[in-house]
Design a protein around this motif. Structure first.
Motif, mmCIF file in Angstrom:
data_model
loop_
_atom_site.group_PDB
_atom_site.id
_atom_site.type_symbol
_atom_site.label_atom_id
_atom_site.label_comp_id
_atom_site.label_asym_id
_atom_site.label_seq_id
_atom_site.Cartn_x
_atom_site.Cartn_y
_atom_site.Cartn_z
ATOM 1 N N LYS A 84 0.840 -1.207 0.000
ATOM 2 C CA LYS A 84 0.000 0.000 0.000
ATOM 3 C C LYS A 84 0.870 1.250 0.000
ATOM 4 N N PHE A 85 1.938 1.217 0.794
ATOM 5 C CA PHE A 85 2.843 2.361 0.899
ATOM 6 C C PHE A 85 3.625 2.572 -0.395
ATOM 7 N N LEU A 86 3.915 1.475 -1.116
ATOM 8 C CA LEU A 86 4.632 1.571 -2.393
ATOM 9 C C LEU A 86 3.831 2.370 -3.414
ATOM 10 N N LYS A 87 2.523 2.141 -3.470
ATOM 11 C CA LYS A 87 1.677 2.863 -4.428
ATOM 12 C C LYS A 87 1.687 4.367 -4.156
ATOM 13 N N VAL A 88 1.580 4.732 -2.878
ATOM 14 C CA VAL A 88 1.559 6.159 -2.521
ATOM 15 C C VAL A 88 2.924 6.793 -2.785
ATOM 16 N N THR A 89 4.000 6.057 -2.460
ATOM 17 C CA THR A 89 5.348 6.585 -2.668
ATOM 18 C C THR A 89 5.632 6.785 -4.153
ATOM 19 N N ALA A 90 5.193 5.855 -4.997
ATOM 20 C CA ALA A 90 5.424 5.972 -6.442
ATOM 21 C C ALA A 90 4.774 7.239 -7.002
ATOM 22 N N CYS A 91 3.602 7.600 -6.482
ATOM 23 C CA CYS A 91 2.943 8.840 -6.924
ATOM 24 C C CYS A 91 3.779 10.056 -6.565
ATOM 25 N N LYS A 92 4.345 10.056 -5.363
ATOM 26 C CA LYS A 92 5.176 11.191 -4.932
ATOM 27 C C LYS A 92 6.487 11.251 -5.728
ATOM 28 N N VAL A 93 7.021 10.085 -6.081
ATOM 29 C CA VAL A 93 8.270 10.056 -6.859
ATOM 30 C C VAL A 93 8.049 10.680 -8.235
ATOM 31 N N THR A 94 6.913 10.374 -8.864
ATOM 32 C CA THR A 94 6.628 10.979 -10.177
ATOM 33 C C THR A 94 6.548 12.506 -10.075
ATOM 34 N N LEU A 95 5.993 13.014 -8.973
ATOM 35 C CA LEU A 95 5.950 14.469 -8.777
ATOM 36 C C LEU A 95 7.356 15.033 -8.568
ATOM 37 N N ALA A 96 8.178 14.314 -7.796
ATOM 38 C CA ALA A 96 9.552 14.767 -7.545
ATOM 39 C C ALA A 96 10.365 14.783 -8.840
ATOM 40 N N VAL A 97 10.147 13.790 -9.707
ATOM 41 C CA VAL A 97 10.856 13.733 -10.989
ATOM 42 C C VAL A 97 10.518 14.958 -11.833
ATOM 43 N N ARG A 98 9.245 15.325 -11.861
ATOM 44 C CA ARG A 98 8.836 16.484 -12.673
ATOM 45 C C ARG A 98 9.343 17.794 -12.085
ATOM 46 N N CYS A 99 9.462 17.846 -10.745
ATOM 47 C CA CYS A 99 10.065 19.039 -10.120
ATOM 48 C C CYS A 99 11.521 19.187 -10.559
ATOM 49 N N ASP A 100 12.270 18.075 -10.570
ATOM 50 C CA ASP A 100 13.676 18.121 -10.979
ATOM 51 C C ASP A 100 13.815 18.433 -12.461
ATOM 52 N N LEU A 101 12.899 17.919 -13.278
ATOM 53 C CA LEU A 101 12.979 18.145 -14.725
ATOM 54 C C LEU A 101 12.821 19.624 -15.063
ATOM 55 N N HIS A 102 11.920 20.291 -14.368
ATOM 56 C CA HIS A 102 11.641 21.704 -14.669
ATOM 57 C C HIS A 102 12.440 22.653 -13.782
ATOM 58 N N GLY A 103 13.354 22.108 -12.977
ATOM 59 C CA GLY A 103 14.233 22.952 -12.184
ATOM 60 C C GLY A 103 13.574 23.615 -10.995
ATOM 61 N N ASN A 104 12.490 23.033 -10.478
ATOM 62 C CA ASN A 104 11.812 23.593 -9.310
ATOM 63 C C ASN A 104 12.411 23.025 -8.019
ATOM 64 N N ALA A 105 12.609 23.873 -7.036
ATOM 65 C CA ALA A 105 13.113 23.460 -5.712
ATOM 66 C C ALA A 105 14.382 22.631 -5.848
ATOM 67 N N MET A 106 15.408 23.203 -6.483
ATOM 68 C CA MET A 106 16.653 22.472 -6.724
ATOM 69 C C MET A 106 17.485 22.275 -5.458
ATOM 70 N N GLY A 107 16.993 22.771 -4.331
ATOM 71 C CA GLY A 107 17.636 22.461 -3.056
ATOM 72 C C GLY A 107 17.098 21.201 -2.421
ATOM 73 N N GLY A 108 16.142 20.540 -3.105
ATOM 74 C CA GLY A 108 15.559 19.300 -2.586
ATOM 75 C C GLY A 108 14.408 19.526 -1.623
ATOM 76 N N GLN A 109 13.853 20.772 -1.572
ATOM 77 C CA GLN A 109 12.784 21.065 -0.613
ATOM 78 C C GLN A 109 11.528 20.242 -0.895
#
Length: 330
Positions: free
Chosen positions: A259-284
């Motif tokens: 159950k936790f894997l499904k929720v974490t995978a959703c957050k990882v996809t959001l984190a990937v898109r943040c890194d792709l577009h250069g948002n919050a490059m300090g890891g916030q």
């Protein structure tokens, strides 16, 4: 047109039998790979020197090329593995179905060679004890034959090529892993640099990883496991990929990990898109997502609230006030 699965496998085996090892094993002998490794080694391990945009752009280009080469190496490793399986099949045809992990299969072939008595070999140094038992029993009843000198040499050459290519891939992975905090800080903050580097390597870059939905992200890097007759439900990892083994998910109780894997995978996809577009490059953003997931996990583990027993109402002998109406007036 539709083809039978068995005929497809047979055609692939025939094509690999006709191929020579030199025609498959190309990457690490090519000039592109050699020049790329020289550039990486020239840069060294100092990340602090990336103080201007020119150096960062060069570094990012190297990471993109590394991810592309890792994806190409995966394809080549698959081809070399099929080449070894086809060349070693006359000796031990059942070995591929017993050892499904390609690297373990290659190391086992290197150890067995033309040996018939498995008890003389230290197979437990590379295989689990249950798999060693299955290999030993199957080897005593296998219809395989001893390989000729040229056939054995062909198999050993393939094994050496596989190990060398795997080491070269690990070198690129370690380089990408060391630079992940500068390229994808949010993914690193969420999953760790090792898992982030492997996911980027499998996808072929940050942009390719951003296009993968979370349902597919859960099973990326999944390996076939030989269960030796046991049920897949006993392992609990039948739909688990690389992301399942990150420290965040492993910190959850076993009954909550899927159950936790499904929720974490959703957050990882959001984190990937943040890194792709250069948002919050300090890891916030990555730290924020991780904090939200940890809070959610704690809430899931809280015990259910006990039911509050309400006291009965005080008996009152006085007549209750009733609504007006036709029935009351009667």
């Amino acid at each position: 047109k539709t083809f039978n699965k068995a005929s497809q496998e047979q055609n692939s085996n025939i094509s690999f039998e006709k191929k020579d090892l030199k025609s498959i094993n190309k990457i690490i002998f090519g000039e592109r790979y050699k020049n790329h490794v020289e550039k990486i080694r020239a840069l060294g391990d100092n990340v602090d020197r990336l103080n201007n945009n020119a150096d960062r752009n060069k570094e990012y280009e190297l990471i993109i090329v590394s991810n592309e080469m890792i994806a190409e190496m995966d394809d080549e490793l698959f081809q070399i593995h099929r080449f070894i399986v086809n060349s070693y099949e006359p000796k031990f045809p059942e070995l591929e179905s017993i050892i499904t992990d390609p690297f373990e299969y290659v190391k086992t072939v290197q150890m067995i060679q033309n040996e018939t008595d498995m008890t003389k070999l230290p197979l437990d140094t590379i295989l689990p004890q249950t798999t060693v038992m299955v290999v030993s029993v199957t080897a005593s009843t296998t219809p395989g034959r001893m390989l000729k000198i040229d056939e054995l040499s062909k198999s050993m050459d393939g094994c050496k090529a596989y190990v060398d290519l795997q080491l070269a891939k690990n070198e690129l992975l370690s380089y990408v892993e060391g630079r992940m905090n500068t390229v994808a800080p949010n993914i690193c903050a969420l999953t760790g640099s090792r898992i982030a580097a492997h996911l980027m390597g499998l996808a072929g870059g940050l942009e390719a990883l951003s296009k993968i939905p979370s349902c597919n992200l859960q099973v990326m890097g999944q390996k076939r496991i030989h269960l030796a007759g046991f049920s897949s439900a006993a392992t609990g990892t039948n739909h688990a990929g690389l992301l399942y083994y990150c420290d965040l998910i492993q910190s959850a109780p076993p009954y909550l990990r899927k159950k936790f894997l499904k929720v974490t995978a959703c957050k990882v996809t959001l984190a990937v898109r943040c890194d792709l577009h250069g948002n919050a490059m300090g890891g916030q953003s990555g730290r924020k997502f991780r904090s939200e997931l940890e809070t959610k996990l704690e809430k899931w583990q809280e015990p259910d609230k006990a039911k509050v027993k309400k006291a009965l109402p005080r008996p009152d002998e006085a007549p209750r006030a009733k609504r007006g109406g036709k029935r009351v007036r009667k």
